[in-house]
Design a protein around this motif. Structure first.
Motif, PDB file in Angstrom:
ATOM      1  N   LYS A 182       0.837  -1.201   0.000  1.00  0.00           N
ATOM      2  CA  LYS A 182       0.000   0.000   0.000  1.00  0.00           C
ATOM      3  C   LYS A 182       0.872   1.251   0.000  1.00  0.00           C
ATOM      4  O   LYS A 182       2.036   1.213   0.424  1.00  0.00           O
ATOM      5  CB  LYS A 182      -0.930  -0.003   1.212  1.00  0.00           C
ATOM      6  CG  LYS A 182      -0.242   0.311   2.529  1.00  0.00           C
ATOM      7  CD  LYS A 182      -1.254   0.403   3.652  1.00  0.00           C
ATOM      8  CE  LYS A 182      -0.612   0.839   4.957  1.00  0.00           C
ATOM      9  NZ  LYS A 182      -0.129   2.242   4.916  1.00  0.00           N
ATOM     10  N   PRO A 183       0.334   2.385  -0.431  1.00  0.00           N
ATOM     11  CA  PRO A 183       1.093   3.640  -0.348  1.00  0.00           C
ATOM     12  C   PRO A 183       1.394   3.992   1.113  1.00  0.00           C
ATOM     13  O   PRO A 183       0.617   3.685   2.018  1.00  0.00           O
ATOM     14  CB  PRO A 183       0.140   4.672  -0.972  1.00  0.00           C
ATOM     15  CG  PRO A 183      -0.819   3.878  -1.784  1.00  0.00           C
ATOM     16  CD  PRO A 183      -0.967   2.568  -1.094  1.00  0.00           C
ATOM     17  N   ASP A 208       5.487   4.588  -3.277  1.00  0.00           N
ATOM     18  CA  ASP A 208       4.214   5.277  -3.450  1.00  0.00           C
ATOM     19  C   ASP A 208       3.761   5.891  -2.112  1.00  0.00           C
ATOM     20  O   ASP A 208       3.968   5.310  -1.050  1.00  0.00           O
ATOM     21  CB  ASP A 208       3.158   4.292  -3.947  1.00  0.00           C
ATOM     22  CG  ASP A 208       1.939   5.001  -4.509  1.00  0.00           C
ATOM     23  OD1 ASP A 208       2.013   6.228  -4.727  1.00  0.00           O
ATOM     24  OD2 ASP A 208       0.910   4.329  -4.709  1.00  0.00           O
ATOM     25  N   TRP A 209       3.162   7.065  -2.179  1.00  0.00           N
ATOM     26  CA  TRP A 209       2.759   7.768  -0.971  1.00  0.00           C
ATOM     27  C   TRP A 209       1.441   8.507  -1.196  1.00  0.00           C
ATOM     28  O   TRP A 209       1.027   8.751  -2.327  1.00  0.00           O
ATOM     29  CB  TRP A 209       3.829   8.790  -0.546  1.00  0.00           C
ATOM     30  CG  TRP A 209       4.161   9.818  -1.615  1.00  0.00           C
ATOM     31  CD1 TRP A 209       5.097   9.692  -2.603  1.00  0.00           C
ATOM     32  CD2 TRP A 209       3.523  11.084  -1.825  1.00  0.00           C
ATOM     33  NE1 TRP A 209       5.095  10.805  -3.406  1.00  0.00           N
ATOM     34  CE2 TRP A 209       4.149  11.683  -2.941  1.00  0.00           C
ATOM     35  CE3 TRP A 209       2.512  11.780  -1.156  1.00  0.00           C
ATOM     36  CZ2 TRP A 209       3.765  12.938  -3.419  1.00  0.00           C
ATOM     37  CZ3 TRP A 209       2.140  13.033  -1.625  1.00  0.00           C
ATOM     38  CH2 TRP A 209       2.766  13.598  -2.749  1.00  0.00           C
ATOM     39  N   ARG A 210       0.804   8.839  -0.080  1.00  0.00           N
ATOM     40  CA  ARG A 210      -0.376   9.701  -0.110  1.00  0.00           C
ATOM     41  C   ARG A 210      -0.308  10.609   1.110  1.00  0.00           C
ATOM     42  O   ARG A 210       0.253  10.250   2.143  1.00  0.00           O
ATOM     43  CB  ARG A 210      -1.662   8.891  -0.136  1.00  0.00           C
ATOM     44  CG  ARG A 210      -1.823   7.919   1.010  1.00  0.00           C
ATOM     45  CD  ARG A 210      -2.982   6.965   0.779  1.00  0.00           C
ATOM     46  NE  ARG A 210      -3.096   5.988   1.861  1.00  0.00           N
ATOM     47  CZ  ARG A 210      -3.883   4.924   1.807  1.00  0.00           C
ATOM     48  NH1 ARG A 210      -4.610   4.675   0.719  1.00  0.00           N
ATOM     49  NH2 ARG A 210      -3.942   4.086   2.834  1.00  0.00           N
ATOM     50  N   ARG A 233      -2.899  12.853  -4.872  1.00  0.00           N
ATOM     51  CA  ARG A 233      -2.254  12.201  -3.732  1.00  0.00           C
ATOM     52  C   ARG A 233      -2.610  12.868  -2.398  1.00  0.00           C
ATOM     53  O   ARG A 233      -2.231  12.355  -1.344  1.00  0.00           O
ATOM     54  CB  ARG A 233      -0.733  12.245  -3.887  1.00  0.00           C
ATOM     55  CG  ARG A 233      -0.173  11.419  -5.047  1.00  0.00           C
ATOM     56  CD  ARG A 233       1.332  11.632  -5.119  1.00  0.00           C
ATOM     57  NE  ARG A 233       1.975  10.893  -6.182  1.00  0.00           N
ATOM     58  CZ  ARG A 233       2.558   9.702  -6.024  1.00  0.00           C
ATOM     59  NH1 ARG A 233       2.561   9.132  -4.840  1.00  0.00           N
ATOM     60  NH2 ARG A 233       3.135   9.098  -7.040  1.00  0.00           N
TER      61      ARG A 233
END
Length: 348
Positions: free
Chosen positions: A157-158, A189-191, A215
């Motif tokens: 997951k982010p 990956d990031w949010r 994002r």
């Protein structure tokens, strides 16, 4: 300041079982006239209970708070009540000379002055004339259900990044958005979650201009339970402020095992160490901020190290139990000699 006041009320009975607290309010969200009424009501309560009150603990902030709480402090001392003046403000240092002179008179009148760290202790001594033996340091404490161990590892997951606070220039929200836009394409990956009040529409537009709107989410204000939940489930907290004292949100992040990127302002560098329990970057240094966030995104071992060390520091210094013990010592030292062995009564 309001939350620290709540923690003072929560912490006091654990140290002084027979103590009762009188919660006095001098301002609400209505008119200035209503605030004046609340101030007069608080003074009346102190006067009516003056024979029962052991001590008055005054929480003082910036601007209007400084004026109102100065009145409470002087009134309490006029009644010869032991009075602890607890400084939470970060902008009083910029007051003009005449106002600072008046503030110094108020601070010198208090039985004890409580500050967040050595920086502010030196300020009240050197600029306000408080006697060194009356200037006490009390680190903030927060009650959180700390995890026994929190595992940080790269998954599918982010990674969740969190900003928790009022959106605006003082908290470095613009810098954080710019730093996020500079993150290299090869980081995991990031949010991003921005949790706090402010001009959300303007910051959403800014995120869109930078090409990172997909994002970023803006939740608006969260209550205490919501803030704790979003902190506990985030992989990184970022608070790139220009001015702070010792933010409770950072202490809560430490207690929940969430790695923190912040700026060495206020008394933050007195209690946190760069690379050990936090990552620092200077206010306004967008490139450095992006680099610090990128390092945490790439390195689960670094996140784990900051998390473990932050948890250990929280238990040593920032738990509500530590806060309660230190507060009790300050209160006891502020009482007249004959009252120090008896803690029954009221604190206003």
């Amino acid at each position: 300041m309001g939350r620290v006041k709540d923690y003072i009320i929560e912490a006091a009975p654990s140290a002084w079982p027979d103590l009762r607290t009188l919660h006095l309010v001098t301002r609400d969200e209505s008119t200035k006239l209503q605030s004046l009424f609340l101030l007069l009501k608080a003074l009346g309560t102190i006067f009516r209970h003056r024979r029962e009150i052991l001590l008055v603990h005054v929480n003082i902030g910036d601007k209007g708070s400084a004026a109102r709480k100065s009145v409470v402090t002087l009134f309490s001392r006029l009644l010869r009540l032991p009075t602890v003046l607890h400084l939470h403000a970060v902008e009083l240092e910029q007051m003009p000379g005449p106002a600072l002179a008046l503030l110094g008179f108020v601070f010198r009148s208090a039985t004890a002055v409580v500050v967040l760290g050595e920086r502010y202790r030196r300020w009240v001594i050197d600029r306000l004339g408080v006697k060194p033996e009356r200037a006490k340091i009390l680190w903030n404490g927060v009650p959180v259900a700390t995890p026994p161990h929190r595992l940080h590892a790269n998954g599918t997951k982010p990674l969740d990044i969190l900003f928790l606070g009022s959106l605006g220039q003082r908290k470095g929200t613009h810098d954080l958005l710019a730093a996020l836009a500079q993150l290299p394409a090869d980081v995991p990956d990031w949010r991003m979650t921005f949790a706090g009040p402010g001009d959300i529409a303007m910051f959403e537009a800014k995120a869109a201009d930078l090409g990172i709107a997909d994002r970023c989410r803006f939740t608006g204000w969260l209550d205490q339970a919501g803030s704790r939940e979003v902190t506990a489930t985030s992989d990184i907290m970022v608070l790139p402020s220009y001015h702070e004292g010792l933010p409770l949100v950072i202490l809560e992040a430490l207690g929940l095992g969430t790695p923190v990127v912040t700026t060495p302002v206020g008394v933050i560098p007195e209690v946190l160490t760069d690379g050990q329990d936090v990552l620092f970057c200077q206010p306004g240094d967008v490139s450095a901020l992006a680099g610090r966030i990128a390092a945490l995104l790439r390195e689960p071992a670094l996140r784990q190290s900051l998390s473990d060390n932050g948890l250990a520091l929280y238990h040593r210094r920032f738990s509500l139990q530590s806060f309660s013990a230190s507060l009790s010592d300050i209160w006891q030292a502020s009482l007249p000699a004959g009252a120090q062995r008896s803690v029954g009564g009221q604190v206003a």
